[in-house]
Design a protein around this motif. Structure first.
Motif, short mmCIF file in Angstrom:
data_model
loop_
_atom_site.label_atom_id
_atom_site.label_comp_id
_atom_site.label_asym_id
_atom_site.label_seq_id
_atom_site.Cartn_x
_atom_site.Cartn_y
_atom_site.Cartn_z
N LEU A 36 -0.31 13.93 15.29
CA LEU A 36 0.00 13.25 16.55
C LEU A 36 -1.17 13.31 17.51
O LEU A 36 -2.06 14.15 17.38
CB LEU A 36 1.20 13.93 17.22
CG LEU A 36 2.50 14.07 16.44
CD1 LEU A 36 3.50 14.88 17.27
CD2 LEU A 36 3.06 12.70 16.12
N GLY A 37 -1.11 12.43 18.53
CA GLY A 37 -2.08 12.49 19.62
C GLY A 37 -1.56 13.42 20.70
O GLY A 37 -1.42 14.62 20.48
N GLY A 93 0.70 7.35 15.68
CA GLY A 93 -0.06 7.13 16.90
C GLY A 93 -0.89 5.87 16.83
O GLY A 93 -0.54 4.93 16.09
N GLY A 94 -2.00 5.87 17.56
CA GLY A 94 -2.89 4.71 17.58
C GLY A 94 -4.11 4.95 16.70
O GLY A 94 -4.10 5.80 15.80
N GLY A 132 -0.07 7.89 5.06
CA GLY A 132 0.43 6.66 5.64
C GLY A 132 0.34 6.73 7.15
O GLY A 132 -0.10 7.75 7.70
N SER A 133 0.71 5.65 7.82
CA SER A 133 0.67 5.69 9.28
C SER A 133 1.87 4.97 9.88
O SER A 133 2.44 4.05 9.29
CB SER A 133 -0.62 5.07 9.81
OG SER A 133 -0.49 3.68 10.00
N VAL A 134 2.26 5.45 11.06
CA VAL A 134 3.21 4.75 11.92
C VAL A 134 2.43 4.38 13.17
O VAL A 134 2.05 5.25 13.96
CB VAL A 134 4.41 5.65 12.28
CG1 VAL A 134 5.32 4.94 13.28
CG2 VAL A 134 5.18 6.06 11.03
N LEU A 135 2.16 3.09 13.33
CA LEU A 135 1.28 2.64 14.41
C LEU A 135 2.06 2.48 15.71
O LEU A 135 3.11 1.85 15.73
CB LEU A 135 0.65 1.29 14.02
CG LEU A 135 -0.35 0.72 15.03
CD1 LEU A 135 -1.60 1.58 15.10
CD2 LEU A 135 -0.71 -0.72 14.68
#
Lengths: 385, 385
Positions: A36-37, A93-94, A132-135
């Motif tokens: 996370l950011g 995150g971004g 993987g990512s969650v944008l």
């Protein structure tokens, strides 16, 4: 058209509620590190949604990846992965979080000093953990490409790396997750995506009509949806278009078979590393005067950009180019990103240091013709005050 | 924009001489079956180039995949794969050879009657042999997608299937390989690619501005390069743009997140199965009257198509739509593909049979609204004589 190789195996899951797909996308026996950011994913409930979707899997959380993700922070995540024997990463995150996760994925399996990954631009990466990512922030395109930019604070250095081993296996794009973003981040995202297209488009004519049309389509869409995305944060369709446009701006497609520039990015990285400006702010400052400085070499494409993207059909070629450059500056200002060094408290006295840093990083022959020198960059910065 | 999943792992190697890359792309220990259409790959030297690049690997050749590849022929290739214990396929040809290779790849590992793959549209495919392609004919996009259309001669049936297991691992696109194609195949390729875009674009407005811009860019490029590709067969850049445009027309990208039509294709398949017309010929016949028949439902997009693709900016919406339909017909005729049933010796007396066949194949609710009935199709065919 130039010869090219194109390969992009990232799976995109696009739409509201797609986080529930995580259960099908992440291996059932994965030992997962969620990266996370700041606190926003936790505050907004996105982290809870992710943890629920991951169900019974072993999950740990790593918090605190900064904007311009730092080597120093990321190496702590590498330690956690190794110590806890985690085998799957999930960025939530971004672009900074995703870029950072790419580095962690490669560094966790890297023998030797992981900083060498940056020094060699990723050519020495031979494997990486799957991830993987969650944008949550449309901007960088990192969710569907193999690139990453990492900052080493102790050296004030910001360097890129790329490797096919760090394509995300999947990225979940849910436009609803962008509703709560601050306007500054949306504005930065619009400028960032716009600039990604410009770096792959505004060079010289290269007999690649499809790539040109696609690039122009992305720019036209950003001009259309950028201001709307700021005015109506919860307009799903506008946020959806912004999100998909930002992804397509840097997934390798429009850059295949054409010359690329990236001089504005390289000079911009120095401004961020030395003065902490947002990435998009540096691009908005540099681009207009970069285009003016390189006007002769870029004239053919500048006129095409003027005519097709800004519908400028009167005046000489030089007039069209000048008008298009000012339209570009006005667009950045209209979405709220200031375009002058002085807007950020920087003046002529800072320029020597920026140019020294650029030179020290070996960035002495930039642009599509490798002919943008530190002296050109000095002139560009002077004109950008 | 509608929700979507996008995934396309096919690696593209684009440029003159890229066949040499086969040695790096095919596993060193592969036992390869090279699949061909007619004699052209052998005559042109492409087969020799492929065999040289494959070096010391065990290689067998299967010859004779027809245009509209047939189940009957392909099952012979399946037998060869099984008997000879081959484990890698390489399609060398156009869309028919690649479509056929996809079927062989899936059928070779399929338990039960392989025709069931077509009857279930590929949903029962759980694995397939790995394969790559060397594309020699720009048209179908099969080189970068998961779809295939197979004809069973004994049933006069032409049916599609799709599966993520039949993405080519790689496709080599060398524009030089298209220089020796007959004009009819180039013309068909232009129409085929154009129609693939139309089926994914000319539906109803769906708040997907990027997809629209990309589709329009592909159409504009085909209108620009199609006639040039016919006039100057050895103009590398023109052939390169045609080749890449045809690939992008059906690689899943422009269709992601938007409604799709495909009624013209489904009706066209019957014309090919019953009367042997080239696939592109059937599309060129049907599309103009399909658009006229569906004008009310498609008016929003027809006007956008008229304005952005054909630069028609005067007249009422209906005028614009009518002019765009005639521009489309004229374009097909200009590249040499006739647009009337009577041009191919077909008349009113054949229509009952075509409609019966369409109905028997379950194609009774076609189009983006599932409201194109066999009776509509009858009217369309009557108007197309």
């Amino acid at each position: 058209m130039q010869d090219f190789s194109f390969y992009n195996p990232t799976r995109i899951e696009f739409g509201a509620g797609k986080i529930a797909r995580l259960d099908a996308l992440v291996p059932a026996n994965a030992r997962v590190l969620v990266l996370l950011g700041g606190e926003s994913a936790r505050r907004s409930g996105t982290l809870d949604e992710v943890l629920t979707a991951l169900g019974e899997r072993e999950v740990q959380v790593f918090n605190g990846i900064e904007p311009n993700p730092s080597f120093e922070t990321l190496m702590k995540a590498v330690d956690q992965v190794r110590e806890q024997q985690l085998d799957y990463l999930l960025a939530v995150g971004g672009g900074s979080v995703i870029d950072g996760t790419k580095f962690v994925a490669a560094a966790a399996l890297f023998n030797g000093d992981a900083w060498d990954i940056l020094l060699q631009g990723g050519q020495n990466v031979t494997s990486a953990l799957p991830f993987g990512s969650v944008l949550t922030l449309p901007a960088t395109g990192s969710e569907m490409n193999k690139g990453s930019v990492i900052t080493r604070k102790s050296l004030a250095a910001k360097l890129p790396f790329a490797s096919e081993h760090v394509y995300p296996q999947f990225s979940i794009l849910d436009p609803v997750k962008t509703y709560t973003l601050p306007p500054r981040q949306i504005a930065n995202g619009v400028v960032d995506a716009f600039m990604h297209v410009i770096e792959q488009y505004l060079t010289y004519p290269a007999e690649a009509p499809v790539q040109d049309r696609f690039a122009e389509g992305l720019l036209q869409t950003l001009i259309e949806v950028g201001p709307k995305a700021l005015a109506n944060p919860e307009d799903y369709q506008t946020r959806a278009s912004l999100m998909w446009t930002a992804t397509l701006a840097l997934n390798g497609l429009i850059g295949s078979g054409v010359p690329q520039d990236w001089a504005t990015h390289m000079l911009g990285h120095e401004l961020t590393a030395l003065h902490g400006l947002d990435h998009a702010q540096t691009l908005a400052i540099i681009l207009p005067e970069m285009l003016r400085q390189r006007k002769a070499a870029k004239l053919g494409k500048l006129v095409q950009y003027a005519e097709r993207v800004w519908n400028i059909d009167t005046g000489s070629d030089d007039d069209k180019a000048e008008t298009a450059i000012e339209c570009t500056r006005d667009f950045f200002e209209a979405v709220g990103v200031k375009t002058r060094l002085s807007d950020y408290g920087l003046g002529a006295e800072h320029i020597d240091n920026i140019i020294d840093s650029l030179t020290n990083h070996g960035m002495t022959k930039l642009g599509e013709h490798n002919d943008v020198t530190p002296e050109h960059c000095r002139q560009i910065l002077l004109a950008s005050i």
